[in-house]
Motif scaffolding. Structure first.
Motif, PDB file in Angstrom:
ATOM      1  N   ILE A 107       0.833  -1.202   0.000  1.00 24.76           N
ATOM      2  CA  ILE A 107       0.000   0.000   0.000  1.00 24.76           C
ATOM      3  C   ILE A 107       0.866   1.250   0.000  1.00 24.76           C
ATOM      4  CG2 ILE A 107      -1.598   1.361   1.414  1.00 24.76           C
ATOM      5  CD1 ILE A 107      -2.868  -1.331   2.270  1.00 24.76           C
ATOM      6  N   ASN A 108       1.866   1.275   0.880  1.00 27.02           N
ATOM      7  CA  ASN A 108       2.711   2.465   0.981  1.00 27.02           C
ATOM      8  C   ASN A 108       3.716   2.567  -0.164  1.00 27.02           C
ATOM      9  OD1 ASN A 108       1.564   3.564   3.354  1.00 27.02           O
ATOM     10  ND2 ASN A 108       2.652   2.051   4.576  1.00 27.02           N
ATOM     11  N   GLN A 109       4.047   1.436  -0.757  1.00 25.81           N
ATOM     12  CA  GLN A 109       4.980   1.438  -1.885  1.00 25.81           C
ATOM     13  C   GLN A 109       4.409   2.224  -3.062  1.00 25.81           C
ATOM     14  OE1 GLN A 109       8.034   0.132  -1.672  1.00 25.81           O
ATOM     15  NE2 GLN A 109       8.634   0.720  -3.739  1.00 25.81           N
ATOM     16  N   GLN A 110       3.076   2.201  -3.197  1.00 26.68           N
ATOM     17  CA  GLN A 110       2.430   2.944  -4.287  1.00 26.68           C
ATOM     18  C   GLN A 110       2.744   4.442  -4.216  1.00 26.68           C
ATOM     19  OE1 GLN A 110      -1.872   1.099  -5.025  1.00 26.68           O
ATOM     20  NE2 GLN A 110      -1.559   1.633  -2.894  1.00 26.68           N
ATOM     21  N   HIS A 111       2.939   4.918  -2.983  1.00 24.58           N
ATOM     22  CA  HIS A 111       3.117   6.353  -2.763  1.00 24.58           C
ATOM     23  C   HIS A 111       4.536   6.660  -2.279  1.00 24.58           C
ATOM     24  CE1 HIS A 111      -1.174   5.841  -2.942  1.00 24.58           C
ATOM     25  NE2 HIS A 111      -1.233   5.303  -1.740  1.00 24.58           N
ATOM     26  N   ARG A 112       5.461   5.754  -2.545  1.00 18.07           N
ATOM     27  CA  ARG A 112       6.793   5.830  -1.935  1.00 18.07           C
ATOM     28  C   ARG A 112       7.480   7.169  -2.175  1.00 18.07           C
ATOM     29  NH1 ARG A 112      12.236   4.642  -2.856  1.00 18.07           N
ATOM     30  NH2 ARG A 112      13.249   3.596  -1.093  1.00 18.07           N
ATOM     31  N   GLN A 113       7.547   7.603  -3.423  1.00 21.51           N
ATOM     32  CA  GLN A 113       8.289   8.825  -3.702  1.00 21.51           C
ATOM     33  C   GLN A 113       7.618  10.043  -3.080  1.00 21.51           C
ATOM     34  OE1 GLN A 113      11.452   8.923  -5.097  1.00 21.51           O
ATOM     35  NE2 GLN A 113      11.267  10.939  -4.139  1.00 21.51           N
ATOM     36  N   ALA A 114       6.287  10.076  -3.132  1.00 25.07           N
ATOM     37  CA  ALA A 114       5.571  11.204  -2.535  1.00 25.07           C
ATOM     38  C   ALA A 114       5.763  11.230  -1.023  1.00 25.07           C
ATOM     39  CB  ALA A 114       4.088  11.129  -2.880  1.00 25.07           C
ATOM     40  N   LEU A 115       5.803  10.053  -0.401  1.00 28.86           N
ATOM     41  CA  LEU A 115       6.040   9.975   1.039  1.00 28.86           C
ATOM     42  C   LEU A 115       7.460  10.426   1.385  1.00 28.86           C
ATOM     43  CD1 LEU A 115       4.267   6.578   1.779  1.00 28.86           C
ATOM     44  CD2 LEU A 115       3.477   8.841   2.494  1.00 28.86           C
ATOM     45  N   ILE A 116       8.413  10.018   0.564  1.00 28.39           N
ATOM     46  CA  ILE A 116       9.799  10.447   0.774  1.00 28.39           C
ATOM     47  C   ILE A 116       9.914  11.967   0.627  1.00 28.39           C
ATOM     48  CG2 ILE A 116      12.130  10.372  -0.214  1.00 28.39           C
ATOM     49  CD1 ILE A 116      11.615   7.410  -0.838  1.00 28.39           C
ATOM     50  N   ASP A 117       9.246  12.499  -0.380  1.00 25.57           N
ATOM     51  CA  ASP A 117       9.283  13.952  -0.592  1.00 25.57           C
ATOM     52  C   ASP A 117       8.677  14.691   0.601  1.00 25.57           C
ATOM     53  OD1 ASP A 117      10.438  13.493  -3.049  1.00 25.57           O
ATOM     54  OD2 ASP A 117       8.591  13.795  -4.191  1.00 25.57           O
ATOM     55  N   ALA A 118       7.570  14.152   1.130  1.00 27.41           N
ATOM     56  CA  ALA A 118       6.922  14.787   2.280  1.00 27.41           C
ATOM     57  C   ALA A 118       7.820  14.734   3.510  1.00 27.41           C
ATOM     58  CB  ALA A 118       5.587  14.105   2.574  1.00 27.41           C
ATOM     59  N   ALA A 119       8.438  13.576   3.740  1.00 22.90           N
ATOM     60  CA  ALA A 119       9.343  13.441   4.883  1.00 22.90           C
ATOM     61  C   ALA A 119      10.536  14.377   4.744  1.00 22.90           C
ATOM     62  CB  ALA A 119       9.808  11.992   5.005  1.00 22.90           C
ATOM     63  N   THR A 120      11.051  14.469   3.535  1.00 22.10           N
ATOM     64  CA  THR A 120      12.180  15.369   3.287  1.00 22.10           C
ATOM     65  C   THR A 120      11.799  16.816   3.552  1.00 22.10           C
ATOM     66  OG1 THR A 120      13.049  13.845   1.620  1.00 22.10           O
ATOM     67  CG2 THR A 120      13.860  16.117   1.555  1.00 22.10           C
ATOM     68  N   ARG A 121      10.573  17.159   3.176  1.00 12.87           N
ATOM     69  CA  ARG A 121      10.095  18.526   3.393  1.00 12.87           C
ATOM     70  C   ARG A 121      10.085  18.859   4.892  1.00 12.87           C
ATOM     71  NH1 ARG A 121       5.495  17.954   0.806  1.00 12.87           N
ATOM     72  NH2 ARG A 121       4.118  17.788   2.614  1.00 12.87           N
ATOM     73  N   VAL A 122       9.660  17.887   5.700  1.00  7.41           N
ATOM     74  CA  VAL A 122       9.639  18.112   7.142  1.00  7.41           C
ATOM     75  C   VAL A 122      11.057  18.213   7.699  1.00  7.41           C
ATOM     76  CG1 VAL A 122       8.968  17.137   9.375  1.00  7.41           C
ATOM     77  CG2 VAL A 122       7.396  16.990   7.434  1.00  7.41           C
ATOM     78  N   ILE A 123      11.913  17.293   7.291  1.00  6.13           N
ATOM     79  CA  ILE A 123      13.297  17.303   7.778  1.00  6.13           C
ATOM     80  C   ILE A 123      13.976  18.630   7.441  1.00  6.13           C
ATOM     81  CG2 ILE A 123      15.582  16.251   7.492  1.00  6.13           C
ATOM     82  CD1 ILE A 123      14.055  13.584   6.957  1.00  6.13           C
ATOM     83  N   ASP A 124      13.773  19.073   6.219  1.00  5.50           N
ATOM     84  CA  ASP A 124      14.436  20.295   5.770  1.00  5.50           C
ATOM     85  C   ASP A 124      13.828  21.562   6.376  1.00  5.50           C
ATOM     86  OD1 ASP A 124      16.091  18.722   4.264  1.00  5.50           O
ATOM     87  OD2 ASP A 124      15.113  19.158   2.342  1.00  5.50           O
ATOM     88  N   SER A 125      12.602  21.459   6.903  1.00  8.70           N
ATOM     89  CA  SER A 125      11.937  22.648   7.435  1.00  8.70           C
ATOM     90  C   SER A 125      12.556  23.120   8.747  1.00  8.70           C
ATOM     91  CB  SER A 125      10.448  22.368   7.665  1.00  8.70           C
ATOM     92  OG  SER A 125      10.262  21.539   8.813  1.00  8.70           O
ATOM     93  N   GLY A 126      13.095  22.169   9.499  1.00  4.39           N
ATOM     94  CA  GLY A 126      13.632  22.514  10.810  1.00  4.39           C
ATOM     95  C   GLY A 126      12.572  22.702  11.877  1.00  4.39           C
ATOM     96  N   TRP A 127      11.315  22.397  11.556  1.00  5.48           N
ATOM     97  CA  TRP A 127      10.196  22.569  12.490  1.00  5.48           C
ATOM     98  C   TRP A 127       9.465  21.230  12.596  1.00  5.48           C
ATOM     99  CZ3 TRP A 127       8.612  27.719  14.170  1.00  5.48           C
ATOM    100  CH2 TRP A 127       7.534  27.693  15.082  1.00  5.48           C
ATOM    101  N   TYR A 128       9.415  20.622  13.789  1.00  3.60           N
ATOM    102  CA  TYR A 128       8.996  19.233  13.898  1.00  3.60           C
ATOM    103  C   TYR A 128       7.769  18.981  14.785  1.00  3.60           C
ATOM    104  CZ  TYR A 128      13.654  19.141  11.972  1.00  3.60           C
ATOM    105  OH  TYR A 128      14.758  19.398  11.192  1.00  3.60           O
ATOM    106  N   VAL A 129       7.297  20.002  15.498  1.00  2.00           N
ATOM    107  CA  VAL A 129       6.115  19.851  16.344  1.00  2.00           C
ATOM    108  C   VAL A 129       5.192  21.052  16.114  1.00  2.00           C
ATOM    109  CG1 VAL A 129       5.225  19.685  18.697  1.00  2.00           C
ATOM    110  CG2 VAL A 129       7.369  18.539  18.102  1.00  2.00           C
ATOM    111  N   LEU A 130       3.906  20.757  15.837  1.00  2.00           N
ATOM    112  CA  LEU A 130       2.895  21.807  15.653  1.00  2.00           C
ATOM    113  C   LEU A 130       3.339  22.866  14.650  1.00  2.00           C
ATOM    114  CD1 LEU A 130       1.523  22.309  19.297  1.00  2.00           C
ATOM    115  CD2 LEU A 130       0.637  20.848  17.475  1.00  2.00           C
ATOM    116  N   GLY A 131       3.657  22.390  13.462  1.00  2.43           N
ATOM    117  CA  GLY A 131       4.077  23.291  12.400  1.00  2.43           C
ATOM    118  C   GLY A 131       3.060  23.373  11.284  1.00  2.43           C
ATOM    119  N   GLN A 132       3.540  23.736  10.103  1.00  3.38           N
ATOM    120  CA  GLN A 132       2.661  23.961   8.956  1.00  3.38           C
ATOM    121  C   GLN A 132       2.030  22.668   8.428  1.00  3.38           C
ATOM    122  OE1 GLN A 132       1.601  26.984   7.822  1.00  3.38           O
ATOM    123  NE2 GLN A 132       2.653  27.634   9.696  1.00  3.38           N
TER     124      GLN A 132
END
Length: 374
Positions: free
Chosen positions: A12-37
């Motif tokens: 199920i998650n493999q179908q969306h793998r790249q989009a999930l990776i992109d989303a995770a990367t967006r969070v990592i790169d944001s520097g904001w990890y709790v109650l953010g955008q």
């Protein structure tokens, strides 16, 4: 022979793998990890999806139920000892939320066909102490909300939907989460809308309730370093919110796959030893309200049925083997006479159903069910 998994989360998650990776990367790169955008955006998107004015993200689905009831107490709408009607055959979390708030669960037998609340039995259970109803959409099928809300209006009761299994379920254009006064959702990985870890949310159209729940889940704080309540820490994680935003985009399409599988099961499983859900032999249009988190059948000789399917390479699960009133945690309720609930828990078997199942796999399940001879 490749085994048919009950639910292939990896696929199920493999179908969306790249989009999930992109989303995770967006969070990592944001520097904001709790109650953010990401949390803010998901709350807005999920509220819009459900058709509600508010969504408040939380750490898990149980907290969504617990903190909603707690908020009603803080608002003066509930008090210790008040009775809360709840289906006896639900998962224990529905009951835990009640007792955690020092409220009194009133366990009622379900409708035998739908496994959900029966309006007549709810009506019979209402007393002067009844103040709320927890309407569980068990297995993904909406409870009879029109009747429940009519009773609630008549008796001035609060209604909390337990929508942990019903993301996207709809009747008359209104989705789960938008029928009651509030609703709790779980985004546990195996749910129809599943995170990659624990997550949950509540939805409501009540602004005061949403604000109170939000404060309760953030140490009781509505403003940094100012605390209105003796709250807890139950916040939707920024990473999980980002991943859920990806998967929310595909929820309706995946629900349609589940519905198509359910239609195939309902139309083609013809074994009288295998009792189908109430919507059996109905068209996809008639099944369109059901989110089909699970497809649950009843078989008197359950162990033999599971052994038969396993020999054919088919995984099954039991939701749930022990009802709440027979759990050690609720031994005070062990004397309750709930024969239908007890029968259901002894007989239910959940067949594989998921958005990555192939037509061949669905047919294999159907053939195996029809070949079962007891």
């Amino acid at each position: 022979m490749k085994k048919i998994q009950f639910l292939d989360l990896k696929a199920i998650n493999q179908q969306h793998r790249q989009a999930l990776i992109d989303a995770a990367t967006r969070v990592i790169d944001s520097g904001w990890y709790v109650l953010g955008q990401e949390v803010k955006a998901f709350e807005q998107e999920f509220a819009a999806y459900c058709g509600t004015n508010h969504c408040v993200g939380m750490a898990n689905g149980l907290d969504a139920l617990v903190l909603t009831l707690r908020a009603w107490k803080e608002m003066g709408k509930l008090q210790d000892g008040d009775e809360v009607i709840v289906p006896a055959n639900t998962y224990i979390a529905s009951v835990l939320a009640i007792t955690e708030n020092r409220l009194t669960p009133v366990l009622v037998e379900p409708d035998e066909g739908s496994y959900n609340l029966c309006p007549a039995k709810v009506s019979a259970a209402i007393t002067s102490k009844t103040k709320a109803i927890v309407a569980v959409h068990l297995y993904g099928q909406l409870a009879p909300m029109k009747a429940i809300m009519a009773m609630a209006d008549e008796h001035r009761l609060l209604v909390l939907e337990d929508s942990a299994q019903a993301h996207g379920a709809m009747v008359d254009g209104k989705r789960a989460g938008n029928w009651g006064h509030a609703s709790g959702f779980s985004f546990y990985p195996g749910k129809n809308l599943g995170a990659l870890g624990d997550a949950g949310a509540m939805t409501t159209n009540d602004t005061e309730l949403a604000q109170t729940v939000r404060a309760l889940g953030n140490y009781g704080s509505h403003k940094k370093y100012e605390n209105l309540f003796q709250g807890v820490n139950s916040r939707l994680d920024e990473m999980q919110a980002a991943l859920l935003r990806v998967k929310l985009q595909h929820l309706d399409a995946e629900t349609r796959v589940r519905q198509a599988i359910a239609v195939a099961y309902a139309q083609d499983i013809r074994n009288p030893l295998v009792r189908l859900p109430i919507d059996s032999h109905a068209s996809l249009d008639n099944l369109g309200h059901h989110a089909f988190h699970l497809f649950v059948v009843r078989v008197q000789q359950r162990a033999a049925f599971q052994t038969h399917l396993n020999a054919t390479g088919i995984d099954t699960l039991i939701h749930y083997p022990i009802p709440p009133h027979q759990q050690q945690a609720y031994k005070a309720y062990s004397s309750l006479q709930l024969p239908l609930t007890e029968s259901i828990h002894k007989e239910v078997v959940s067949l594989p159903i998921g958005p990555t199942m192939s037509l061949a796999q669905v047919q294999t399940v159907i053939t195996a069910c029809n070949a079962y001879s007891g």
